[in-house]
Design a protein around this motif. Structure first.
Motif, PDB file in Angstrom:
ATOM      1  N   VAL A   1      -3.523   6.515   7.532  1.00  0.00           N
ATOM      2  CA  VAL A   1      -3.020   5.897   6.307  1.00  0.00           C
ATOM      3  C   VAL A   1      -3.023   4.382   6.451  1.00  0.00           C
ATOM      4  O   VAL A   1      -2.620   3.845   7.490  1.00  0.00           O
ATOM      5  N   THR A   2      -3.470   3.703   5.400  1.00  0.00           N
ATOM      6  CA  THR A   2      -3.419   2.243   5.317  1.00  0.00           C
ATOM      7  C   THR A   2      -2.670   1.874   4.041  1.00  0.00           C
ATOM      8  O   THR A   2      -2.882   2.486   2.981  1.00  0.00           O
ATOM      9  N   TYR A   3      -1.811   0.864   4.125  1.00  0.00           N
ATOM     10  CA  TYR A   3      -0.937   0.506   3.006  1.00  0.00           C
ATOM     11  C   TYR A   3      -1.338  -0.856   2.445  1.00  0.00           C
ATOM     12  O   TYR A   3      -1.612  -1.796   3.196  1.00  0.00           O
ATOM     13  N   TYR A   4      -1.320  -0.956   1.089  1.00  0.00           N
ATOM     14  CA  TYR A   4      -1.654  -2.207   0.404  1.00  0.00           C
ATOM     15  C   TYR A   4      -0.557  -2.511  -0.619  1.00  0.00           C
ATOM     16  O   TYR A   4      -0.120  -1.620  -1.365  1.00  0.00           O
ATOM     17  N   ASP A   5      -0.104  -3.772  -0.638  1.00  0.00           N
ATOM     18  CA  ASP A   5       0.963  -4.142  -1.557  1.00  0.00           C
ATOM     19  C   ASP A   5       0.406  -4.338  -2.970  1.00  0.00           C
ATOM     20  O   ASP A   5      -0.810  -4.280  -3.182  1.00  0.00           O
TER      21      ASP A   5
ATOM     22  N   ALA B   1      -0.199  -6.834  -4.626  1.00  0.00           N
ATOM     23  CA  ALA B   1      -1.166  -7.929  -4.730  1.00  0.00           C
ATOM     24  C   ALA B   1      -2.521  -7.542  -4.132  1.00  0.00           C
ATOM     25  O   ALA B   1      -3.428  -8.368  -4.088  1.00  0.00           O
ATOM     26  N   GLY B   2      -2.645  -6.301  -3.659  1.00  0.00           N
ATOM     27  CA  GLY B   2      -3.900  -5.835  -3.097  1.00  0.00           C
ATOM     28  C   GLY B   2      -4.116  -6.214  -1.645  1.00  0.00           C
ATOM     29  O   GLY B   2      -5.219  -6.054  -1.125  1.00  0.00           O
ATOM     30  N   ARG B   3      -3.069  -6.676  -0.964  1.00  0.00           N
ATOM     31  CA  ARG B   3      -3.192  -7.116   0.427  1.00  0.00           C
ATOM     32  C   ARG B   3      -2.775  -6.005   1.380  1.00  0.00           C
ATOM     33  O   ARG B   3      -1.772  -5.328   1.160  1.00  0.00           O
ATOM     34  N   LYS B   4      -3.539  -5.831   2.434  1.00  0.00           N
ATOM     35  CA  LYS B   4      -3.186  -4.869   3.462  1.00  0.00           C
ATOM     36  C   LYS B   4      -1.962  -5.381   4.204  1.00  0.00           C
ATOM     37  O   LYS B   4      -1.926  -6.536   4.639  1.00  0.00           O
ATOM     38  N   VAL B   5      -0.961  -4.538   4.343  1.00  0.00           N
ATOM     39  CA  VAL B   5       0.285  -4.954   4.984  1.00  0.00           C
ATOM     40  C   VAL B   5       0.324  -4.385   6.393  1.00  0.00           C
ATOM     41  O   VAL B   5      -0.282  -3.344   6.680  1.00  0.00           O
ATOM     42  N   PRO B   6       1.053  -5.065   7.285  1.00  0.00           N
ATOM     43  CA  PRO B   6       1.140  -4.558   8.660  1.00  0.00           C
ATOM     44  C   PRO B   6       2.031  -3.327   8.726  1.00  0.00           C
ATOM     45  O   PRO B   6       2.906  -3.116   7.878  1.00  0.00           O
ATOM     46  N   THR B   7       1.824  -2.523   9.749  1.00  0.00           N
ATOM     47  CA  THR B   7       2.694  -1.358   9.953  1.00  0.00           C
ATOM     48  C   THR B   7       3.959  -1.737  10.717  1.00  0.00           C
ATOM     49  O   THR B   7       4.910  -0.952  10.753  1.00  0.00           O
ATOM     50  N   ARG B   8       3.963  -2.950  11.283  1.00  0.00           N
ATOM     51  CA  ARG B   8       5.161  -3.475  11.934  1.00  0.00           C
ATOM     52  C   ARG B   8       5.170  -4.989  11.801  1.00  0.00           C
ATOM     53  O   ARG B   8       4.117  -5.624  11.834  1.00  0.00           O
TER      54      ARG B   8
ATOM     55  N   GLU C   1       6.633  -8.804   9.977  1.00  0.00           N
ATOM     56  CA  GLU C   1       6.944  -9.458   8.711  1.00  0.00           C
ATOM     57  C   GLU C   1       5.674  -9.948   8.031  1.00  0.00           C
ATOM     58  O   GLU C   1       4.706 -10.337   8.692  1.00  0.00           O
ATOM     59  N   PHE C   2       5.719  -9.952   6.705  1.00  0.00           N
ATOM     60  CA  PHE C   2       4.589 -10.425   5.917  1.00  0.00           C
ATOM     61  C   PHE C   2       5.081 -10.784   4.527  1.00  0.00           C
ATOM     62  O   PHE C   2       5.649  -9.945   3.826  1.00  0.00           O
ATOM     63  N   ASP C   3       4.917 -12.048   4.153  1.00  0.00           N
ATOM     64  CA  ASP C   3       5.248 -12.534   2.809  1.00  0.00           C
ATOM     65  C   ASP C   3       6.666 -12.151   2.386  1.00  0.00           C
ATOM     66  O   ASP C   3       6.914 -11.667   1.290  1.00  0.00           O
ATOM     67  N   GLY C   4       7.620 -12.386   3.285  1.00  0.00           N
ATOM     68  CA  GLY C   4       9.017 -12.143   2.949  1.00  0.00           C
ATOM     69  C   GLY C   4       9.470 -10.709   3.097  1.00  0.00           C
ATOM     70  O   GLY C   4      10.645 -10.412   2.855  1.00  0.00           O
ATOM     71  N   SER C   5       8.579  -9.808   3.463  1.00  0.00           N
ATOM     72  CA  SER C   5       8.944  -8.403   3.652  1.00  0.00           C
ATOM     73  C   SER C   5       8.864  -8.042   5.126  1.00  0.00           C
ATOM     74  O   SER C   5       8.104  -8.656   5.887  1.00  0.00           O
ATOM     75  N   THR C   6       9.636  -7.039   5.511  1.00  0.00           N
ATOM     76  CA  THR C   6       9.616  -6.534   6.883  1.00  0.00           C
ATOM     77  C   THR C   6       9.161  -5.082   6.856  1.00  0.00           C
ATOM     78  O   THR C   6       9.663  -4.284   6.044  1.00  0.00           O
ATOM     79  N   PHE C   7       8.220  -4.743   7.750  1.00  0.00           N
ATOM     80  CA  PHE C   7       7.598  -3.418   7.740  1.00  0.00           C
ATOM     81  C   PHE C   7       7.821  -2.702   9.071  1.00  0.00           C
ATOM     82  O   PHE C   7       7.859  -3.333  10.130  1.00  0.00           O
ATOM     83  N   GLU C   8       7.929  -1.365   8.963  1.00  0.00           N
ATOM     84  CA  GLU C   8       8.075  -0.547  10.164  1.00  0.00           C
ATOM     85  C   GLU C   8       7.615   0.868   9.824  1.00  0.00           C
ATOM     86  O   GLU C   8       8.176   1.526   8.947  1.00  0.00           O
ATOM     87  N   VAL C   9       6.562   1.331  10.485  1.00  0.00           N
ATOM     88  CA  VAL C   9       6.010   2.645  10.220  1.00  0.00           C
ATOM     89  C   VAL C   9       6.567   3.650  11.207  1.00  0.00           C
ATOM     90  O   VAL C   9       6.939   3.294  12.340  1.00  0.00           O
TER      91      VAL C   9
ATOM     92  N   ARG D   1       8.690   2.048   6.271  1.00  0.00           N
ATOM     93  CA  ARG D   1       9.955   1.481   5.829  1.00  0.00           C
ATOM     94  C   ARG D   1       9.728   0.006   5.503  1.00  0.00           C
ATOM     95  O   ARG D   1       9.142  -0.730   6.296  1.00  0.00           O
ATOM     96  N   VAL D   2      10.208  -0.434   4.338  1.00  0.00           N
ATOM     97  CA  VAL D   2       9.970  -1.804   3.878  1.00  0.00           C
ATOM     98  C   VAL D   2      11.293  -2.422   3.448  1.00  0.00           C
ATOM     99  O   VAL D   2      12.032  -1.853   2.646  1.00  0.00           O
ATOM    100  N   LYS D   3      11.576  -3.580   4.013  1.00  0.00           N
ATOM    101  CA  LYS D   3      12.729  -4.371   3.589  1.00  0.00           C
ATOM    102  C   LYS D   3      12.227  -5.499   2.699  1.00  0.00           C
ATOM    103  O   LYS D   3      11.273  -6.186   3.020  1.00  0.00           O
ATOM    104  N   ASN D   4      12.854  -5.672   1.532  1.00  0.00           N
ATOM    105  CA  ASN D   4      12.432  -6.641   0.517  1.00  0.00           C
ATOM    106  C   ASN D   4      10.991  -6.366   0.056  1.00  0.00           C
ATOM    107  O   ASN D   4      10.103  -7.211   0.148  1.00  0.00           O
TER     108      ASN D   4
END
Length: 896
Positions: free
Chosen positions: A313-317, A319-326, A328-336, A347-350
């Motif tokens: 699985v690959t995730y895109y926000d 805005a069409g941008r691929k987000v990291p699985t762990r 921070e990116f553009d004010g959000s925090t990610f954890e797969v 899991r996404v914060k903000n």
């Protein structure tokens, strides 16, 4: 998230919408300081402790057990708080030595990054049933006892975790049947006593759960469900709820089959922890799925039920941008979590609000299972609150207004995002019992406008109030919780010597712009007072500055002081959050007044915004000019078109041949033709082939309608319709140059006839009428002739009347009766061009409609004619025949 008992008057954490302290923001330059600091709540959603209790009895098919396992994995992976704890328990029965009714496959584990990976692996043990260690029955009392024990045990680590407020405790129980301990010796000696004792013990375990504050949420599937037993489990456990929202109190649910478990369990889980579910799309890999996260969401998880660990699985926000699985990116925090299991969650914060894309890939042989994506989310809103007056007196009525922001600093302005929201506030302080009052957004005073997501209410401060006040709001809405920061204020004793009022009207500005306000101050003190203006709780990135930041109120009167608030160039677009306050620096920074920054930030005008009217106006003018030019070109093209024009080739006073220009044969108003008279054959008019116009005669019409003829190798000459002009050894006559086309596709043109005949015809349609004639003279047909009879006549598409004379030699007489047919090639000159024959000239009733001729010019013509008749007589001498020409009238015949 805090919980309330249904009978309690207070709604706690899940229903709280916190208010900031009295404009106290640590670390913010120029921010006013409150009378005391208030501890910031922990970031992120409130944790819960939950147990997933899964039926592993023999009544379940293997596919049902696999679906239960995946549903349990969805909860452990999709939990939105990294501080929550989860345990997974399987249960059956104990019927012989070595068997246990419960099997704890996952111990109570913190659902952080490492814990979720552990839960992803251990939950798979539910798929494996061991008949030697667990019986085939359904022991509900043992399952609930095990879950309650685990959820209420003390933390083994101690420290801060042990001192933290107790998290809500929830049991999610999955089953396909009913209580079955008929073969469990511990419940009695026979099946009847075992069932009775089993029901009694279930009641005891539910009472224990209620006392321990543990909720029971049963979820049944299939057709063998004991609905009454599941309802009792939900109602006899703890009845607290995360909010007053309908559906947040424990209740049972039944679905048709295990295929519906994952969706139903996620919805149940969301209701129990005051979260919301957004259902996404489904598809088999490779595929792109999508799910929407709303603007008010501050924490969430994208869950992917992929069934097969081989699916990647690959995730895109949005805005069409691929987000990291762990990370921070553009004010959000990610954890797969769960990438190597059948269930995966990001899991996404903000999270960035909008439509998220989930891209699936899988190797061959692993693409046959349908994958489903959902989002479980919660909005923990920050709040702005104003208290007017900011420092009230005991017994004084105050107005409280509150509006909400997401953690990204976005002010919520769309009431649809908070559908079903109810807000109340509670005032506490020394000298009085807590007072609760409602806040509304209904447009009724004191609320200024309905639907603006600004909730307002009033209350009277109790007369016994002294000292400090503490104001807290509470709110109930699906999927929304509070940051729980109270607003602190102080009671004003006596008549205040210093009062102030802020006026700040709504404004729309661009980033970097300035808005204006006024400060009215009344200072009844003996000396000047220093005041400070400051902005608090502003939108992140706004970089607001107030000028002047400090002002002096002179003694003994009132003063109006204008001020400005300047926005930074990087201020985000949208509703600007925050408040502006005026504080008395000589009285411990006591807030005198505050008001919302009612500002909408919009993008600066673009080049198009500035000049679109000019551009559109110019384009309209050009369009009109272009339309006129096109219309002119079309008119000129139509004028030049020779379609329908007939060329007649004449020689020795008679028509030798004719040629009509058809549609598409007139290219750019020119028609090349030749006269073919080779080999002594009768001359024939022919259209010249493409590219051979240099060796042909060319008929051309100009844009003004003028006809020109350029004979082969000669100079152009002007033509007039109906008038002959020389062409080699012949004459050329052009007719029908008007270009009008009659009904049925025939072209109207004038005809002239000449001959040795005088007739009187009348008729209608094809024409049946009576004609008579008298002639005398000498010649090939010498004698006198009289013709009487009826016959049809054919003519052109017009009508008229006329007369003609003819000269001849010889004489002929004769009489007879019969039919007479006029040929269509002759023409007549009419005295009334294209006019119908008046009614008095019509004879007989027509049997069908026909054509009528048209003519122009001298009414005296020489008409060649043809007729049929029979008779006898003698002729001699010379003579002259005269007669009146007949006419036919009627509508054009479509078959002509």
């Amino acid at each position: 998230m805090q919980w309330t008992n249904k009978g309690s008057a207070l709604l706690l954490a899940g229903a709280l919408l916190a208010l900031t302290g009295p404009l106290a923001t640590a670390g913010t330059p120029g921010a006013p300081r409150g009378p005391r600091a208030v501890a910031e709540p922990a970031e992120g959603p409130d944790p819960i402790d939950f147990a997933v209790v899964v039926d592993q009895s023999a009544s379940l098919a293997d596919k049902d057990l696999a679906r239960e396992t995946e549903a349990a994995g969805l909860l452990s992976q999709g939990e939105i708080s990294e501080r929550s704890r989860a345990t997974v328990i399987g249960f059956g029965s104990s019927e012989k030595a070595g068997q246990s009714p419960v099997r704890e496959v996952c111990a109570l584990t913190v659902a952080d990054a490492a814990g979720r990976e552990h839960l992803s692996g251990c939950v798979q043990q539910l798929n494996r049933r061991d008949a030697a260690r667990m019986g085939p029955g359904t022991d509900f009392p043992a399952a609930i006892r095990q879950a309650v024990t685990r959820l209420t045990q003390k933390s083994a680590t101690g420290g801060a975790a042990a001192k933290a407020p107790a998290a809500p405790k929830v049991v999610f129980l999955l089953t396909d049947g009913r209580l079955d301990v008929s073969d469990s010796p511990e419940y009695g000696a026979d099946p009847v006593s075992r069932r009775s004792n089993g029901e009694r013990r279930l009641t005891e375990e539910l009472a224990r759960a209620r006392a321990a504050g543990v909720q029971i949420w049963p979820l049944g599937f299939g057709t063998e469900i004991d609905r009454a037993a599941l309802t009792a489990m939900a109602e006899r456990g703890y009845r607290g709820a995360c909010s007053d929202v309908p559906g947040s109190v424990p209740h049972m649910r039944v679905v048709a089959s295990s295929a519906d478990l994952d969706k139903a369990l996620q919805e149940t889980f969301a209701a129990a922890r005051c979260a919301r579910i957004s259902h996404g799309t489904a598809g088999k890999p490779p595929a792109d799925l999508s799910v929407v996260i709303p603007p008010i969401a501050t924490d969430g998880s994208l869950t992917v039920s992929k069934h097969d660990p081989k699916v990647r699985v690959t995730y895109y926000d949005p805005a069409g941008r691929k987000v990291p699985t762990r990370g921070e990116f553009d004010g959000s925090t990610f954890e797969v979590g769960g990438q190597d299991g059948p269930v995966e969650a990001l899991r996404v914060k903000n999270p960035l609000p909008g439509r998220w894309r989930v891209h699936l890939e899988a190797p061959e042989g692993h693409r046959d299972r349908e994958v489903v994506v959902r989002a479980i989310w919660q909005g923990m809103l920050r709040s702005d609150v104003t208290l007017d007056p900011a420092s009230p007196r005991a017994g004084e009525q105050v107005t409280v207004a509150v509006r909400m922001q997401t953690r990204r600093g976005v002010t919520v302005t769309d009431p649809r995002q908070l559908a079903g929201l109810t807000v109340a506030a509670e005032l506490r302080g020394a000298g009085f019992a807590p007072v609760t009052f409602r806040l509304a957004d209904d447009g009724k005073a004191p609320d200024r406008r309905a639907g603006d997501v600004r909730f307002t209410g009033t209350l009277t401060v109790p007369a016994g109030a002294t000292g400090d006040l503490r104001l807290t709001t509470r709110m109930s809405a699906p999927g929304v919780t509070s940051d729980r920061r109270p607003l602190n204020a102080r009671i004003t004793q006596g008549t205040p010597l210093l009062t102030a009022g802020l006026a700040f009207d709504r404004a729309t500005v661009h980033p970097g712009g300035t808005v204006r306000g006024t400060l009215d101050v009344t200072n009844n003190d003996a000396g000047p007072r220093a005041l400070r203006l400051a902005v608090d709780n502003g939108t992140p990135g706004a970089e607001l500055t107030v000028s002047p930041a400090t002002v002096t109120a002179p003694p003994g009167g009132s003063t109006r002081i204008p001020f400005t608030v300047t926005l930074g160039g990087g201020t985000p677009l949208g509703e600007l959050g925050g408040r502006i306050a005026v504080v008395d620096t000589g009285d411990g920074d006591r807030v005198l007044d505050d008001d919302f920054l009612d500002v909408l930030v919009v993008a600066p005008p673009t080049w198009w915004d500035r000049w679109w009217k000019v551009v559109v106006g110019g384009a309209a003018v050009l369009a009109v000019v272009a339309a006129l030019l096109i219309a002119q070109a079309v008119v000129r093209h139509r004028r030049r078109d020779l379609t329908g024009v007939t060329l007649e080739l004449r020689g020795d006073g008679r028509v030798l041949d004719s040629l009509t220009v058809r549609r598409g044969q007139s290219v750019r108003g020119s028609f090349p033709f030749t006269v073919d008279d080779a080999g002594g054959a009768p001359p024939t008019l022919r259209r010249a082939r493409e590219g051979s116009s240099s060796g042909a005669h060319v008929l051309r019409r100009t844009g003004t309608g003028q006809l020109l003829l350029r004979p082969r190798g000669g100079a152009r000459v002007a033509l007039r319709q109906g008038e002959p002009t020389g062409l080699d050894a012949y004459e050329l006559v052009v007719r029908g140059a008007g270009g009008g086309t009659g009904r049925g596709g025939r072209t109207d043109h004038a005809r002239s006839d000449s001959g040795y005949d005088s007739d009187t015809d009348s008729g209608f349609g094809v024409g049946s009428g009576y004609g008579s004639g008298y002639a005398y003279g000498s010649g090939p047909d010498a004698g006198f002739r009289e013709d009487d009879g009826f016959g049809p006549g054919l003519g052109a598409d017009d009508e008229g009347s006329g007369f003609g004379t003819g000269d001849g030699s010889g004489s002929r007489t004769g009489e007879g009766s019969g039919s007479r047919t006029g040929d269509g090639s002759r023409s007549r000159t009419r005295t009334d061009q294209e006019a119908r024959v008046p009614w008095p000239r019509r004879f007989g009733r027509p049997r069908r409609s026909g054509r009528s001729g048209a003519g122009a010019g001298d009414p005296t013509t020489t008409d060649p004619g043809a007729g049929e008749g029979a008779g006898s007589g003698t002729s001699s001498g010379t003579g002259r025949s005269t007669g009146t020409g007949g006419a036919t009238a009627g509508d054009p015949d479509p078959n002509f």
